[in-house]
Write an enzyme that holds these catalytic residues in place. Structure first.
Site, PDB file in Angstrom:
ATOM      1  CG  HIS A 111      -1.991   1.029   1.160  1.00  0.00           C
ATOM      2  ND1 HIS A 111      -1.765   2.349   1.472  1.00  0.00           N
ATOM      3  CD2 HIS A 111      -3.304   0.946   0.817  1.00  0.00           C
ATOM      4  CE1 HIS A 111      -2.883   3.035   1.319  1.00  0.00           C
ATOM      5  NE2 HIS A 111      -3.832   2.210   0.920  1.00  0.00           N
TER       6      HIS A 111
ATOM      7  CD  GLU B 201      -5.493   2.000  -2.594  1.00  0.00           C
ATOM      8  OE1 GLU B 201      -6.550   2.247  -2.006  1.00  0.00           O
ATOM      9  OE2 GLU B 201      -4.445   1.729  -2.001  1.00  0.00           O
TER      10      GLU B 201
END
Length: 248
Positions: free
Chosen positions: A95, A163
């Protein structure tokens, strides 16, 4: 593999009571208590939530996994085998917040991917560019470099989540055209270069909310969503999952 996949990333939020209350609300709703829905909870609550989710259909995910495979003197680490033991079906890997704050590089992320797959946990590799990289026109190269580790995955199932860093928690959302472009790029790159899973899901993450979820999920090559802040509100998460459920 069918239908959209929606994973709510709770990040470093909730306490024991609020985590249980949120999970209970999701379990009580047919839109969220179904296949294709998962929650990535803080590590300290995974065991309790695994017990609570028993009998339901919601998948449990970790927010990270150790790059070390074997048990041993790795203080603070949680291995893939431990996550599998507690009942995690998924594990987030790479992430942007971990890339930024913990300087995780491709070597560490490849080890995490391999460890998760070996333990029977499906890793979700997160990729995405910063605003500066987007504005410089370098975003495809950035994502290509982040995807490169998939060439070294010999076997196993995994998921990719795109993302854009500039859209995470900012309220900014990539345009549908931008989303379609990068998702097509990721799928084409994986088809030509990636090992392991022959058919890869690509999720979109970055300020996914109740009001924009349906349009995002209907975009070509978007196989689901990785949801941040909106997943902490049961009603908002329900709307997102409902939108995904319509597209099975």
């Amino acid at each position: 593999m069918s239908g959209k996949l929606v994973i709510g990333n709770w990040k470093m939020n909730t306490r024991g009571d609020s985590a249980r209350q949120l999970a209970a609300a999701l379990l009580a709703d047919g839109q969220t208590n179904r296949e294709g829905v998962g929650i990535a909870a803080p590590a300290v609550y995974l065991a309790a939530l695994a017990e609570q989710l028993k009998g339901g259909k919601i998948a449990l995910s970790s927010q990270d996994v150790s790059r070390f495979a074997a048990d041993g003197a790795f203080t603070g680490e949680v291995s893939a085998a431990m996550l599998a033991d507690v009942g995690c079906r998924y594990a987030l890997v790479g992430h942007s917040e971990r890339r930024q704050y913990f300087r995780e590089d491709n070597a560490a992320l490849l080890a995490k991917m391999r460890n998760a797959i070996a333990a029977g946990v499906t890793p979700v590799l997160c990729v995405g560019e910063t605003l500066a990289q987007r504005e410089a026109g370098d975003y495809l190269n950035v994502v290509r470099e982040q995807l490169a580790i998939l060439s070294d995955i010999a076997d196993g199932e995994y998921v990719v989540a795109y993302e854009p860093v500039w859209a995470i928690g900012t309220g900014k959302v990539a345009s549908l055209e931008q989303i379609a472009e990068i998702h097509a790029f990721i799928k084409n790159w994986c088809l030509q270069n990636a090992g392991g899973s022959a058919k890869i899901r690509v999720l979109y993450g970055g300020s996914v909310k109740a009001e924009n979820a349906e349009a995002i999920l209907a975009t070509e090559n978007v196989d689901g969503a990785l949801v941040g802040g909106a997943s902490l509100d049961a009603d908002s998460f329900r709307v997102i999952c409902q939108a995904a459920g319509k597209m099975i």
